[in-house]
Design a protein around this motif. Sequence first.
Motif, PDB file in Angstrom:
ATOM      1  N   LEU A   1       0.821  -1.215   0.000  1.00  0.00           N
ATOM      2  CA  LEU A   1       0.000   0.000   0.000  1.00  0.00           C
ATOM      3  C   LEU A   1       0.856   1.266   0.000  1.00  0.00           C
ATOM      4  O   LEU A   1       0.555   2.228  -0.698  1.00  0.00           O
ATOM      5  CB  LEU A   1      -0.942  -0.009   1.204  1.00  0.00           C
TER       6      LEU A   1
ATOM      7  N   ALA B   1       0.729   3.907  -3.178  1.00  0.00           N
ATOM      8  CA  ALA B   1       0.478   5.333  -2.950  1.00  0.00           C
ATOM      9  C   ALA B   1       1.599   6.167  -3.582  1.00  0.00           C
ATOM     10  O   ALA B   1       1.339   7.193  -4.212  1.00  0.00           O
ATOM     11  CB  ALA B   1       0.360   5.624  -1.456  1.00  0.00           C
TER      12      ALA B   1
ATOM     13  N   SER C   1      -3.475   5.578 -11.831  1.00  0.00           N
ATOM     14  CA  SER C   1      -4.460   5.266 -10.805  1.00  0.00           C
ATOM     15  C   SER C   1      -4.206   3.850 -10.283  1.00  0.00           C
ATOM     16  O   SER C   1      -3.575   3.035 -10.945  1.00  0.00           O
ATOM     17  CB  SER C   1      -5.875   5.367 -11.359  1.00  0.00           C
ATOM     18  N   ARG C   2      -4.737   3.586  -9.081  1.00  0.00           N
ATOM     19  CA  ARG C   2      -4.572   2.260  -8.474  1.00  0.00           C
ATOM     20  C   ARG C   2      -5.172   1.192  -9.385  1.00  0.00           C
ATOM     21  O   ARG C   2      -4.585   0.143  -9.606  1.00  0.00           O
ATOM     22  CB  ARG C   2      -5.265   2.252  -7.108  1.00  0.00           C
ATOM     23  N   ASP C   3      -6.351   1.486  -9.917  1.00  0.00           N
ATOM     24  CA  ASP C   3      -7.018   0.499 -10.767  1.00  0.00           C
ATOM     25  C   ASP C   3      -6.220   0.203 -12.037  1.00  0.00           C
ATOM     26  O   ASP C   3      -6.176  -0.941 -12.498  1.00  0.00           O
ATOM     27  CB  ASP C   3      -8.428   0.968 -11.131  1.00  0.00           C
ATOM     28  N   GLN C   4      -5.595   1.231 -12.584  1.00  0.00           N
ATOM     29  CA  GLN C   4      -4.773   1.006 -13.782  1.00  0.00           C
ATOM     30  C   GLN C   4      -3.607   0.067 -13.466  1.00  0.00           C
ATOM     31  O   GLN C   4      -3.280  -0.826 -14.242  1.00  0.00           O
ATOM     32  CB  GLN C   4      -4.204   2.331 -14.298  1.00  0.00           C
TER      33      GLN C   4
ATOM     34  N   ARG D   1     -16.304  -3.853  -2.699  1.00  0.00           N
ATOM     35  CA  ARG D   1     -15.868  -2.489  -3.033  1.00  0.00           C
ATOM     36  C   ARG D   1     -17.041  -1.647  -3.510  1.00  0.00           C
ATOM     37  O   ARG D   1     -17.193  -0.489  -3.121  1.00  0.00           O
ATOM     38  CB  ARG D   1     -14.783  -2.555  -4.131  1.00  0.00           C
ATOM     39  N   GLU D   2     -17.904  -2.258  -4.321  1.00  0.00           N
ATOM     40  CA  GLU D   2     -19.061  -1.524  -4.833  1.00  0.00           C
ATOM     41  C   GLU D   2     -20.043  -1.183  -3.724  1.00  0.00           C
ATOM     42  O   GLU D   2     -20.556  -0.060  -3.653  1.00  0.00           O
ATOM     43  CB  GLU D   2     -19.767  -2.354  -5.912  1.00  0.00           C
TER      44      GLU D   2
ATOM     45  N   ALA E   1     -19.453  -0.813  -0.523  1.00  0.00           N
ATOM     46  CA  ALA E   1     -18.900   0.206   0.382  1.00  0.00           C
ATOM     47  C   ALA E   1     -19.046   1.591  -0.233  1.00  0.00           C
ATOM     48  O   ALA E   1     -19.386   2.564   0.450  1.00  0.00           O
ATOM     49  CB  ALA E   1     -17.428  -0.100   0.680  1.00  0.00           C
ATOM     50  N   LEU E   2     -18.823   1.669  -1.526  1.00  0.00           N
ATOM     51  CA  LEU E   2     -18.925   2.956  -2.227  1.00  0.00           C
ATOM     52  C   LEU E   2     -20.387   3.421  -2.285  1.00  0.00           C
ATOM     53  O   LEU E   2     -20.694   4.594  -2.040  1.00  0.00           O
ATOM     54  CB  LEU E   2     -18.349   2.808  -3.635  1.00  0.00           C
TER      55      LEU E   2
ATOM     56  N   HIS F   1     -22.735   2.646  -0.212  1.00  0.00           N
ATOM     57  CA  HIS F   1     -23.111   3.034   1.146  1.00  0.00           C
ATOM     58  C   HIS F   1     -22.599   4.449   1.460  1.00  0.00           C
ATOM     59  O   HIS F   1     -23.346   5.282   1.981  1.00  0.00           O
ATOM     60  CB  HIS F   1     -22.524   2.032   2.148  1.00  0.00           C
ATOM     61  N   ALA F   2     -21.338   4.703   1.074  1.00  0.00           N
ATOM     62  CA  ALA F   2     -20.757   6.021   1.337  1.00  0.00           C
ATOM     63  C   ALA F   2     -21.522   7.109   0.592  1.00  0.00           C
ATOM     64  O   ALA F   2     -21.793   8.182   1.148  1.00  0.00           O
ATOM     65  CB  ALA F   2     -19.288   6.032   0.923  1.00  0.00           C
TER      66      ALA F   2
END
Lengths: 96, 334
Positions: free
Chosen positions: B101, B105, B113-116, B318-319, B321-322, B324-325
Amino acid sequence: MSTDNEWPLWEVFVRTKAGLDHKHCGSLHAADPKMALQMARDVYTRRQEGSSVWVVRSDQIVASDPGDKDMLFDPAEDKVYRHPTFYKLPDSVDHM
Amino acid sequence: MYTQAMDTQRDEGGDKPALCTAEEAQLQQRFDSRIDAGDFIEAKDWMPANYRKTLLRQTSQHAHSEIVGMLPEGNWITRAPTLKRKAILLAKVQDEGGHGLYLYAAAETLGSSRDQMLDALHSGKAKYSSIFNYPTLTWADVGAIGWLVDGAAIMNQVPICRCSYAPYARAMVRICREESFHQRQGFDSLLVMMKQGTDAQRAMVQEAVNRWWWPCLMMFGPPDDQSPNSAQGMRWGIKRVSNDTLRQKFVDAAVQQAEVLGVTFPDPDLRWNEATQHWDYGTIDWSEFWRVVGGDGPCNRERLADRVKAWDDGEWVREAALAHARKETLKEAA
Protein backbone atom coordinates in the motif's frame (compact mmCIF):
# COMPACT_ATOMS: atom_id res chain seq x y z
CA MET A 1 -10.09 2.49 -18.33
CA SER A 2 -12.63 4.03 -15.98
CA THR A 3 -11.62 4.83 -12.42
CA ASP A 4 -15.08 5.99 -11.32
CA ASN A 5 -15.39 3.05 -8.99
CA GLU A 6 -12.12 3.69 -7.20
CA TRP A 7 -12.47 4.54 -3.55
CA PRO A 8 -11.41 8.15 -2.93
CA LEU A 9 -7.90 9.00 -1.77
CA TRP A 10 -7.22 10.20 1.79
CA GLU A 11 -4.13 11.75 3.34
CA VAL A 12 -3.13 10.39 6.73
CA PHE A 13 -1.65 12.43 9.58
CA VAL A 14 -0.41 10.73 12.74
CA ARG A 15 0.43 12.20 16.15
CA THR A 16 3.03 9.88 17.61
CA LYS A 17 2.46 11.00 21.20
CA ALA A 18 0.75 13.75 23.14
CA GLY A 19 2.67 16.98 22.87
CA LEU A 20 3.79 16.50 19.26
CA ASP A 21 2.26 17.69 15.98
CA HIS A 22 0.24 15.49 13.69
CA LYS A 23 2.59 14.65 10.87
CA HIS A 24 1.74 13.58 7.33
CA CYS A 25 2.74 9.96 6.85
CA GLY A 26 1.07 8.79 3.64
CA SER A 27 -2.20 8.17 1.90
CA LEU A 28 -4.74 5.45 1.30
CA HIS A 29 -8.01 4.70 -0.49
CA ALA A 30 -11.20 4.28 1.52
CA ALA A 31 -14.91 4.49 0.79
CA ASP A 32 -15.87 6.72 3.73
CA PRO A 33 -14.34 8.60 6.71
CA LYS A 34 -14.86 5.78 9.18
CA MET A 35 -13.17 3.26 6.93
CA ALA A 36 -10.36 5.72 6.23
CA LEU A 37 -9.64 6.02 9.96
CA GLN A 38 -9.70 2.27 10.51
CA MET A 39 -7.43 1.64 7.57
CA ALA A 40 -5.06 4.41 8.62
CA ARG A 41 -4.79 2.65 11.95
CA ASP A 42 -4.00 -0.68 10.24
CA VAL A 43 -1.64 0.67 7.59
CA TYR A 44 0.30 3.35 9.45
CA THR A 45 0.24 2.48 13.16
CA ARG A 46 0.92 -1.24 13.37
CA ARG A 47 3.76 -0.65 15.84
CA GLN A 48 2.30 1.90 18.23
CA GLU A 49 3.44 4.79 16.03
CA GLY A 50 0.38 6.80 16.91
CA SER A 51 -1.83 8.14 19.66
CA SER A 52 -4.09 10.08 17.31
CA VAL A 53 -4.87 9.96 13.60
CA TRP A 54 -6.34 12.51 11.18
CA VAL A 55 -7.60 11.60 7.74
CA VAL A 56 -8.40 14.25 5.12
CA ARG A 57 -9.80 13.75 1.64
CA SER A 58 -6.88 14.48 -0.71
CA ASP A 59 -9.10 16.51 -3.02
CA GLN A 60 -9.90 18.83 -0.10
CA ILE A 61 -6.29 19.91 0.37
CA VAL A 62 -5.25 23.21 -1.14
CA ALA A 63 -1.54 23.17 -1.99
CA SER A 64 0.90 25.71 -3.30
CA ASP A 65 2.23 25.20 -6.81
CA PRO A 66 5.93 24.21 -6.98
CA GLY A 67 6.19 26.66 -9.88
CA ASP A 68 5.33 29.48 -7.47
CA LYS A 69 8.06 28.48 -5.06
CA ASP A 70 10.31 31.45 -5.78
CA MET A 71 7.50 33.96 -5.74
CA LEU A 72 6.13 32.65 -2.46
CA PHE A 73 9.24 31.95 -0.47
CA ASP A 74 12.06 34.12 -1.80
CA PRO A 75 10.78 37.32 -0.18
CA ALA A 76 11.84 35.86 3.18
CA GLU A 77 15.38 35.37 1.94
CA ASP A 78 16.68 38.90 2.50
CA LYS A 79 15.00 39.45 5.85
CA VAL A 80 17.86 38.29 8.01
CA TYR A 81 16.76 40.65 10.75
CA ARG A 82 14.00 38.14 11.53
CA HIS A 83 16.61 35.84 13.05
CA PRO A 84 18.07 36.35 16.52
CA THR A 85 21.61 35.83 15.23
CA PHE A 86 21.32 39.07 13.22
CA TYR A 87 21.81 41.06 16.39
CA LYS A 88 25.33 41.20 17.76
CA LEU A 89 25.08 42.14 21.39
CA PRO A 90 27.87 42.74 23.94
CA ASP A 91 29.26 39.45 25.25
CA SER A 92 27.88 39.98 28.72
CA VAL A 93 24.28 39.96 27.46
CA ASP A 94 24.66 37.88 24.28
CA HIS A 95 22.90 34.88 25.81
CA MET A 96 19.69 36.95 25.60
CA MET B 1 14.02 -6.93 -4.21
CA TYR B 2 11.77 -6.36 -5.91
CA THR B 3 13.48 -3.89 -8.13
CA GLN B 4 14.05 -6.06 -11.17
CA ALA B 5 11.89 -3.68 -13.21
CA MET B 6 14.83 -1.78 -14.53
CA ASP B 7 16.54 -4.91 -15.77
CA THR B 8 13.55 -6.50 -17.40
CA GLN B 9 12.38 -3.50 -19.36
CA ARG B 10 13.27 -2.91 -22.95
CA ASP B 11 15.64 -0.14 -23.78
CA GLU B 12 13.66 2.99 -24.43
CA GLY B 13 16.42 5.39 -25.19
CA GLY B 14 17.02 6.69 -21.69
CA ASP B 15 16.36 10.35 -21.20
CA LYS B 16 18.03 11.60 -24.31
CA PRO B 17 15.80 14.54 -25.08
CA ALA B 18 14.26 14.27 -28.50
CA LEU B 19 13.48 17.52 -30.25
CA CYS B 20 12.32 19.82 -27.51
CA THR B 21 11.53 23.42 -26.95
CA ALA B 22 13.92 25.88 -25.32
CA GLU B 23 11.71 25.86 -22.25
CA GLU B 24 11.88 22.06 -21.98
CA ALA B 25 15.64 22.16 -22.40
CA GLN B 26 15.85 24.59 -19.53
CA LEU B 27 13.61 22.43 -17.34
CA GLN B 28 15.70 19.39 -18.20
CA GLN B 29 18.87 21.27 -17.29
CA ARG B 30 17.41 22.36 -13.97
CA PHE B 31 16.29 18.78 -13.27
CA ASP B 32 19.76 17.41 -14.08
CA SER B 33 21.49 19.86 -11.80
CA ARG B 34 19.10 19.04 -8.96
CA ILE B 35 19.88 15.34 -9.40
CA ASP B 36 23.61 16.13 -9.47
CA ALA B 37 23.26 18.14 -6.26
CA GLY B 38 21.59 15.16 -4.59
CA ASP B 39 18.26 16.98 -4.24
CA PHE B 40 15.00 15.09 -3.99
CA ILE B 41 12.35 15.33 -6.69
CA GLU B 42 8.81 15.74 -5.36
CA ALA B 43 5.58 14.61 -7.01
CA LYS B 44 4.58 17.94 -8.50
CA ASP B 45 8.05 18.94 -9.69
CA TRP B 46 8.86 18.84 -13.38
CA MET B 47 10.57 15.60 -14.44
CA PRO B 48 11.57 14.08 -17.79
CA ALA B 49 8.89 11.78 -19.23
CA ASN B 50 11.20 8.75 -19.17
CA TYR B 51 12.18 9.35 -15.54
CA ARG B 52 8.48 9.34 -14.66
CA LYS B 53 7.83 6.26 -16.75
CA THR B 54 10.78 4.31 -15.35
CA LEU B 55 9.86 5.18 -11.78
CA LEU B 56 6.23 4.38 -12.29
CA ARG B 57 7.21 0.99 -13.62
CA GLN B 58 9.63 0.33 -10.78
CA THR B 59 7.39 1.52 -7.92
CA SER B 60 4.27 -0.20 -9.23
CA GLN B 61 6.12 -3.46 -9.85
CA HIS B 62 7.68 -3.17 -6.42
CA ALA B 63 4.16 -2.76 -5.00
CA HIS B 64 2.91 -5.78 -6.96
CA SER B 65 5.82 -7.79 -5.55
CA GLU B 66 4.82 -6.98 -1.99
CA ILE B 67 1.23 -7.99 -2.61
CA VAL B 68 2.01 -11.17 -4.57
CA GLY B 69 4.69 -11.85 -1.94
CA MET B 70 1.93 -12.37 0.62
CA LEU B 71 0.83 -15.55 -1.18
CA PRO B 72 3.74 -17.99 -0.69
CA GLU B 73 3.89 -17.36 3.05
CA GLY B 74 0.14 -16.95 3.45
CA ASN B 75 0.06 -20.58 2.40
CA TRP B 76 1.39 -21.52 5.87
CA ILE B 77 -0.63 -19.26 8.18
CA THR B 78 -3.22 -21.93 8.95
CA ARG B 79 -0.53 -24.57 9.43
CA ALA B 80 2.09 -22.75 11.49
CA PRO B 81 3.40 -25.17 14.15
CA THR B 82 2.63 -23.01 17.20
CA LEU B 83 0.40 -20.08 18.12
CA LYS B 84 3.51 -17.90 18.49
CA ARG B 85 4.75 -18.69 14.96
CA LYS B 86 1.26 -18.16 13.60
CA ALA B 87 0.98 -14.71 15.22
CA ILE B 88 4.43 -13.78 13.90
CA LEU B 89 3.61 -14.97 10.39
CA LEU B 90 0.29 -13.14 10.38
CA ALA B 91 2.05 -9.92 11.41
CA LYS B 92 4.68 -10.38 8.73
CA VAL B 93 2.21 -11.07 5.94
CA GLN B 94 0.15 -8.08 7.09
CA ASP B 95 3.33 -5.97 6.90
CA GLU B 96 3.86 -7.06 3.29
CA GLY B 97 0.32 -5.91 2.51
CA GLY B 98 1.11 -2.59 4.17
CA HIS B 99 4.32 -2.26 2.16
CA GLY B 100 2.36 -2.81 -1.02
CA LEU B 101 0.00 0.00 0.00
CA TYR B 102 2.83 2.46 0.77
CA LEU B 103 4.30 1.73 -2.64
CA TYR B 104 1.03 1.93 -4.58
CA ALA B 105 0.48 5.33 -2.95
CA ALA B 106 3.97 6.45 -4.05
CA ALA B 107 3.33 5.15 -7.57
CA GLU B 108 0.01 7.00 -7.74
CA THR B 109 1.82 10.31 -7.24
CA LEU B 110 3.42 9.68 -10.64
CA GLY B 111 0.07 9.90 -12.36
CA SER B 112 -1.29 6.37 -12.56
CA SER B 113 -4.46 5.27 -10.80
CA ARG B 114 -4.57 2.26 -8.47
CA ASP B 115 -7.02 0.50 -10.77
CA GLN B 116 -4.77 1.01 -13.78
CA MET B 117 -1.86 -0.55 -11.94
CA LEU B 118 -3.89 -3.50 -10.74
CA ASP B 119 -5.23 -3.99 -14.23
CA ALA B 120 -1.65 -4.14 -15.53
CA LEU B 121 -0.82 -6.78 -12.92
CA HIS B 122 -3.93 -8.85 -13.53
CA SER B 123 -3.57 -8.80 -17.30
CA GLY B 124 0.05 -9.97 -17.03
CA LYS B 125 1.41 -6.74 -18.47
CA ALA B 126 3.20 -5.71 -15.28
CA LYS B 127 5.80 -7.92 -13.64
CA TYR B 128 6.57 -8.65 -10.02
CA SER B 129 9.69 -10.12 -8.45
CA SER B 130 10.52 -13.54 -9.91
CA ILE B 131 11.19 -14.97 -6.43
CA PHE B 132 7.49 -15.26 -5.62
CA ASN B 133 6.95 -17.75 -8.39
CA TYR B 134 8.60 -20.45 -6.33
CA PRO B 135 6.50 -22.73 -4.10
CA THR B 136 6.55 -23.02 -0.29
CA LEU B 137 6.61 -26.78 0.14
CA THR B 138 7.48 -27.13 3.83
CA TRP B 139 7.32 -25.08 7.04
CA ALA B 140 11.08 -24.50 6.71
CA ASP B 141 10.38 -22.50 3.55
CA VAL B 142 8.72 -19.83 5.69
CA GLY B 143 11.91 -19.43 7.74
CA ALA B 144 14.10 -19.59 4.63
CA ILE B 145 12.05 -16.84 2.98
CA GLY B 146 12.43 -14.64 6.04
CA TRP B 147 16.16 -15.21 6.31
CA LEU B 148 17.22 -15.31 2.66
CA VAL B 149 14.49 -13.68 0.57
CA ASP B 150 13.88 -10.84 3.00
CA GLY B 151 17.62 -10.63 3.64
CA ALA B 152 18.20 -10.12 -0.08
CA ALA B 153 15.29 -7.69 -0.19
CA ILE B 154 16.75 -5.58 2.61
CA MET B 155 20.14 -5.50 0.89
CA ASN B 156 18.40 -4.31 -2.25
CA GLN B 157 16.00 -1.89 -0.61
CA VAL B 158 18.23 0.01 1.79
CA PRO B 159 19.94 1.97 -1.03
CA ILE B 160 16.52 2.93 -2.44
CA CYS B 161 15.88 4.90 0.76
CA ARG B 162 18.13 7.46 -0.94
CA CYS B 163 16.27 7.33 -4.26
CA SER B 164 15.96 10.72 -5.95
CA TYR B 165 12.18 10.43 -6.13
CA ALA B 166 11.09 11.50 -2.66
CA PRO B 167 7.71 9.74 -2.32
CA TYR B 168 9.40 6.43 -3.22
CA ALA B 169 12.31 7.12 -0.88
CA ARG B 170 9.95 7.92 2.01
CA ALA B 171 8.00 4.70 1.43
CA MET B 172 11.28 2.76 1.43
CA VAL B 173 12.40 4.28 4.73
CA ARG B 174 9.18 3.08 6.32
CA ILE B 175 9.48 -0.35 4.70
CA CYS B 176 13.11 -0.91 5.69
CA ARG B 177 12.32 0.00 9.27
CA GLU B 178 9.74 -2.78 9.37
CA GLU B 179 11.58 -5.31 7.25
CA SER B 180 14.34 -6.14 9.70
CA PHE B 181 11.91 -8.05 11.91
CA HIS B 182 11.05 -10.19 8.90
CA GLN B 183 14.57 -11.42 8.41
CA ARG B 184 15.20 -11.97 12.11
CA GLN B 185 12.02 -13.98 12.68
CA GLY B 186 12.94 -16.23 9.76
CA PHE B 187 16.44 -16.87 11.05
CA ASP B 188 15.08 -17.42 14.56
CA SER B 189 12.58 -19.97 13.28
CA LEU B 190 15.27 -21.91 11.40
CA LEU B 191 17.65 -21.70 14.36
CA VAL B 192 15.11 -23.33 16.67
CA MET B 193 14.73 -26.22 14.26
CA MET B 194 18.49 -26.59 13.77
CA LYS B 195 19.37 -26.43 17.47
CA GLN B 196 16.40 -28.09 19.12
CA GLY B 197 14.81 -30.03 16.28
CA THR B 198 14.94 -33.61 15.13
CA ASP B 199 17.21 -34.88 12.35
CA ALA B 200 14.23 -34.81 10.02
CA GLN B 201 13.60 -31.15 10.86
CA ARG B 202 17.26 -30.25 10.29
CA ALA B 203 17.14 -32.02 6.94
CA MET B 204 13.99 -30.08 6.10
CA VAL B 205 15.76 -26.78 6.82
CA GLN B 206 18.74 -27.75 4.67
CA GLU B 207 16.45 -28.82 1.84
CA ALA B 208 14.59 -25.50 1.94
CA VAL B 209 17.87 -23.56 1.91
CA ASN B 210 19.01 -25.62 -1.09
CA ARG B 211 15.93 -24.63 -3.05
CA TRP B 212 15.93 -20.93 -2.13
CA TRP B 213 19.63 -20.10 -2.43
CA TRP B 214 19.98 -19.69 -6.18
CA PRO B 215 16.67 -17.93 -6.78
CA CYS B 216 17.69 -15.48 -4.02
CA LEU B 217 20.93 -14.66 -5.82
CA MET B 218 18.86 -14.00 -8.95
CA MET B 219 16.78 -11.44 -7.05
CA PHE B 220 19.55 -8.88 -7.53
CA GLY B 221 19.07 -8.97 -11.28
CA PRO B 222 21.41 -9.80 -14.18
CA PRO B 223 25.19 -9.27 -13.94
CA ASP B 224 26.32 -5.66 -14.33
CA ASP B 225 27.64 -6.23 -17.86
CA GLN B 226 24.19 -7.46 -18.92
CA SER B 227 22.20 -4.75 -17.23
CA PRO B 228 21.90 -2.08 -19.92
CA ASN B 229 19.50 0.18 -18.05
CA SER B 230 21.58 0.36 -14.88
CA ALA B 231 23.66 3.33 -16.01
CA GLN B 232 20.57 5.42 -16.67
CA GLY B 233 19.13 4.41 -13.30
CA MET B 234 22.35 5.48 -11.60
CA ARG B 235 22.36 8.77 -13.50
CA TRP B 236 18.85 9.48 -12.29
CA GLY B 237 19.58 8.50 -8.70
CA ILE B 238 16.99 5.73 -8.83
CA LYS B 239 19.56 2.99 -8.57
CA ARG B 240 22.41 3.59 -6.14
CA VAL B 241 24.43 0.36 -6.04
CA SER B 242 25.08 -2.13 -8.86
CA ASN B 243 23.47 -5.58 -9.02
CA ASP B 244 26.75 -7.48 -8.60
CA THR B 245 27.93 -5.33 -5.70
CA LEU B 246 24.70 -5.94 -3.80
CA ARG B 247 24.76 -9.65 -4.64
CA GLN B 248 28.31 -9.97 -3.31
CA LYS B 249 27.39 -8.15 -0.13
CA PHE B 250 24.49 -10.54 0.36
CA VAL B 251 26.64 -13.64 -0.20
CA ASP B 252 29.31 -12.41 2.23
CA ALA B 253 26.72 -11.83 4.95
CA ALA B 254 24.78 -15.04 4.29
CA VAL B 255 27.83 -17.34 4.48
CA GLN B 256 28.54 -16.20 8.01
CA GLN B 257 24.91 -16.58 9.03
CA ALA B 258 24.76 -20.08 7.52
CA GLU B 259 27.66 -21.12 9.74
CA VAL B 260 25.80 -20.02 12.85
CA LEU B 261 22.74 -21.89 11.65
CA GLY B 262 24.68 -25.01 10.67
CA VAL B 263 23.51 -25.23 7.07
CA THR B 264 25.40 -25.16 3.78
CA PHE B 265 24.64 -23.58 0.43
CA PRO B 266 24.29 -25.77 -2.68
CA ASP B 267 27.32 -24.29 -4.45
CA PRO B 268 30.57 -26.32 -4.74
CA ASP B 269 32.37 -23.18 -5.98
CA LEU B 270 31.60 -21.15 -2.89
CA ARG B 271 34.97 -20.29 -1.31
CA TRP B 272 36.76 -17.47 0.48
CA ASN B 273 38.94 -15.36 -1.79
CA GLU B 274 41.86 -13.97 0.19
CA ALA B 275 42.77 -11.50 -2.55
CA THR B 276 39.35 -9.87 -2.88
CA GLN B 277 38.34 -10.48 0.76
CA HIS B 278 35.00 -11.75 -0.50
CA TRP B 279 33.28 -15.10 -0.97
CA ASP B 280 33.47 -16.32 -4.57
CA TYR B 281 30.35 -18.11 -5.78
CA GLY B 282 29.49 -20.30 -8.75
CA THR B 283 27.77 -19.46 -12.02
CA ILE B 284 24.13 -18.45 -11.78
CA ASP B 285 21.74 -20.13 -14.21
CA TRP B 286 20.36 -17.04 -15.88
CA SER B 287 18.24 -19.07 -18.27
CA GLU B 288 16.15 -20.06 -15.24
CA PHE B 289 15.81 -16.40 -14.22
CA TRP B 290 14.58 -15.32 -17.65
CA ARG B 291 12.26 -18.31 -17.84
CA VAL B 292 10.62 -17.34 -14.52
CA VAL B 293 10.49 -13.64 -15.42
CA GLY B 294 8.94 -14.63 -18.74
CA GLY B 295 6.05 -16.39 -17.01
CA ASP B 296 7.23 -19.99 -16.89
CA GLY B 297 8.28 -20.40 -13.27
CA PRO B 298 6.84 -23.13 -11.04
CA CYS B 299 3.97 -20.97 -9.73
CA ASN B 300 3.49 -18.00 -12.10
CA ARG B 301 0.02 -19.04 -13.23
CA GLU B 302 -1.14 -19.96 -9.74
CA ARG B 303 0.02 -16.66 -8.23
CA LEU B 304 -1.64 -14.51 -10.86
CA ALA B 305 -4.84 -16.56 -10.75
CA ASP B 306 -4.98 -16.12 -6.95
CA ARG B 307 -4.58 -12.34 -7.27
CA VAL B 308 -7.22 -12.06 -9.97
CA LYS B 309 -9.63 -14.22 -7.98
CA ALA B 310 -9.15 -12.12 -4.83
CA TRP B 311 -9.80 -8.96 -6.85
CA ASP B 312 -12.86 -10.34 -8.62
CA ASP B 313 -14.33 -11.86 -5.45
CA GLY B 314 -13.93 -8.52 -3.68
CA GLU B 315 -15.68 -6.51 -6.35
CA TRP B 316 -19.13 -6.58 -4.73
CA VAL B 317 -17.60 -5.46 -1.41
CA ARG B 318 -15.87 -2.49 -3.03
CA GLU B 319 -19.06 -1.52 -4.83
CA ALA B 320 -21.25 -1.91 -1.76
CA ALA B 321 -18.90 0.21 0.38
CA LEU B 322 -18.93 2.96 -2.23
CA ALA B 323 -22.71 2.82 -2.63
CA HIS B 324 -23.11 3.03 1.15
CA ALA B 325 -20.76 6.02 1.34
CA ARG B 326 -22.67 7.82 -1.42
CA LYS B 327 -25.98 7.17 0.30
CA GLU B 328 -24.64 8.51 3.60
CA THR B 329 -23.40 11.66 1.86
CA LEU B 330 -26.83 12.21 0.32
CA LYS B 331 -28.53 11.66 3.68
CA GLU B 332 -26.25 14.25 5.29
CA ALA B 333 -26.98 16.74 2.53
CA ALA B 334 -30.74 16.31 2.89
